[in-house]
Design an enzyme around this catalytic site. Structure first.
Site, PDB file in Angstrom:
ATOM      1  N   TYR A 135       0.856  -1.193   0.000  1.00  0.00           N
ATOM      2  CA  TYR A 135       0.000   0.000   0.000  1.00  0.00           C
ATOM      3  C   TYR A 135       0.886   1.234   0.000  1.00  0.00           C
ATOM      4  O   TYR A 135       1.910   1.280   0.677  1.00  0.00           O
ATOM      5  CB  TYR A 135      -0.881  -0.004   1.251  1.00  0.00           C
ATOM      6  CG  TYR A 135      -1.675   1.261   1.478  1.00  0.00           C
ATOM      7  CD1 TYR A 135      -2.954   1.410   0.939  1.00  0.00           C
ATOM      8  CD2 TYR A 135      -1.156   2.305   2.236  1.00  0.00           C
ATOM      9  CE1 TYR A 135      -3.687   2.559   1.152  1.00  0.00           C
ATOM     10  CE2 TYR A 135      -1.886   3.469   2.446  1.00  0.00           C
ATOM     11  CZ  TYR A 135      -3.148   3.591   1.899  1.00  0.00           C
ATOM     12  OH  TYR A 135      -3.878   4.731   2.102  1.00  0.00           O
ATOM     13  N   GLU A 170      -3.769   7.640  -3.465  1.00  0.00           N
ATOM     14  CA  GLU A 170      -3.716   6.326  -2.820  1.00  0.00           C
ATOM     15  C   GLU A 170      -3.543   5.246  -3.887  1.00  0.00           C
ATOM     16  O   GLU A 170      -4.304   5.191  -4.853  1.00  0.00           O
ATOM     17  CB  GLU A 170      -4.997   6.077  -2.031  1.00  0.00           C
ATOM     18  CG  GLU A 170      -4.998   4.775  -1.249  1.00  0.00           C
ATOM     19  CD  GLU A 170      -6.279   4.579  -0.469  1.00  0.00           C
ATOM     20  OE1 GLU A 170      -6.202   4.430   0.759  1.00  0.00           O
ATOM     21  OE2 GLU A 170      -7.371   4.596  -1.078  1.00  0.00           O
TER      22      GLU A 170
END
Length: 402
Positions: A120, A209
């Site tokens: 991530y 993101e």
């Protein structure tokens, strides 16, 4: 302002971020043609383009859409059209959409990218440190970033970046070691992080993101998914970004508010509708409402440079929300004069009525004049002295109305 995954990927690719080959499709036959263009043999990913995370873990309301989620792996060419038919026009519900879900009007057809490791990565603004912060975390054992943040937050690396230069050499090394990447990924990691940083700064983003990023056997890093949000206050500098806005994705109230230059946020709870001016006062009011054990239904952030009619229209957005059990208006008057807010309250209440408790706190420009306007209106509202007093009085009024 948010944009779709395929739009975010296209923007990021201009900054050196690697993305799988993909095409957008609005019909099942377009999906098949897109699949042939992105990969001759497959496999392919069909990805519902709604502005929500956790699409893979979502489900469609319609039985005809099958039991799969909003991101599907297709291994056979003959399955492309049936899978696309199931998804297009159906309603996808995820943990972030609420129970009503969102209709899927387009799908992103993407070549399947095989990777050996996933992680991530995100860039966000840390308002406490007044810094642009890089977040990275390994994605292992099927755990999502939400689960990692809740259960083991120490497994998320947080690095404040230099606003002009981005990540330092030492920070790059720290990221690589934290993720357990091999040294052959050094060049790719540098390109990946610097690309995110440049995209963030040049587009006045508020968040980027990548969830997940994938590392292949050659050490190349791909953005397998992408989400970007932008600062509405800087929209005038980016007409090309504004054109990407999908009004069908905007909630009706949020869309109405944006047309007046206001920012509306809808929350999952029923409870307080909050009208404020400024991000700081918004957060302070939200904290006090949560401390009082009350739910927050929605918030409206109004700005200066508006007239009474626009203020009234904005206030009606809150007043007509069926989830709102009480309204808190907390205004720190500066360029936005308090008397304008007061006039707007009176006009809005005269049109739609006032069926829930309303507490008003004014401070700043023309606050005494504003109070006089409200007192002379004879409306059944409450005037408070400060922020804490306004929340206390509203909580009492809401509880008494049950």
């Amino acid at each position: 302002m948010n944009i779709h995954e395929y739009q975010a990927k296209k923007l990021l690719s201009k900054f050196g971020i690697l993305i799988p080959n993909g095409r957008i499709a609005y019909t099942p036959h377009e999906a098949k043609r897109a699949a042939n263009e992105v990969s001759a043999r497959g496999p392919w990913m069909l990805k519902a383009q709604i502005q929500s995370g956790a699409r893979e873990k979502g489900h469609f309301i319609e039985k005809s859409a099958g039991k799969k989620g909003g991101i599907r792996l297709v291994t056979h060419r003959r399955a492309l059209i049936p899978e696309a038919e199931q998804m297009l026009g159906s309603t996808l519900v995820t943990p972030q959409t609420g129970p009503l879900g969102k209709s899927v009007g387009r799908i992103y057809v993407e070549a399947f990218q095989k990777v050996n490791q996933k992680f991530y990565a995100a860039l966000v603004i840390n308002r406490v440190q007044a810094a642009l912060t890089l977040l990275v975390a390994k994605l292992e054992d099927g755990r999502t970033i939400t689960q990692i943040a809740a259960d083991t937050p120490e497994r998320i690396l947080k690095l404040p970046l230099n606003l002009q230069k981005g990540a330092s050499i030492a920070q790059m090394r720290e990221v690589r070691e934290f993720l357990g990447l091999s040294e052959k990924s050094d060049k790719q990691l540098k390109s990946f992080v610097n690309g995110l940083h440049k995209a963030f700064i040049e587009h006045d983003a508020s968040m980027i993101e990548i969830n997940p990023a994938g590392v292949d056997y050659r050490g190349r890093i791909f953005a397998l998914d992408a989400k970007m949000s932008f600062d509405d206050n800087a929209a005038y500098r980016h007409p090309d970004i504004v054109r990407l806005q999908d009004e069908y994705e905007e909630e009706d109230r949020a869309l109405k508010a944006s047309k007046y230059g206001f920012k509306y946020n809808d929350f999952d709870d029923s409870g307080i509708g909050c009208i404020v001016n400024g991000d700081g006062i918004t957060l302070a009011a939200m904290d006090l409402i949560h401390e009082a054990k009350m739910g927050l239904a929605c918030s409206l952030n109004v700005k200066g440079g508006v007239d009474k009619d626009k203020i009234a229209a904005g206030i009606k957005i809150i007043m007509t929300n069926p989830k709102v059990e009480g309204i808190l208006i907390n205004i720190l008057g500066g360029f936005l004069r308090c008397n304008l807010i007061a006039d707007g309250i009176v006009e809005a209440a005269s049109e739609v009525g006032l069926n829930v408790p309303l507490v008003v706190r004014f401070e700043g420009t023309n606050k005494d004049e504003a109070k006089d306007i409200l007192l002379n209106s004879k409306l059944p509202l409450i005037i408070a002295d400060d922020m804490e007093d306004s929340v206390d009085k509203l909580v009492s009024a809401v509880e008494a109305s049950y």
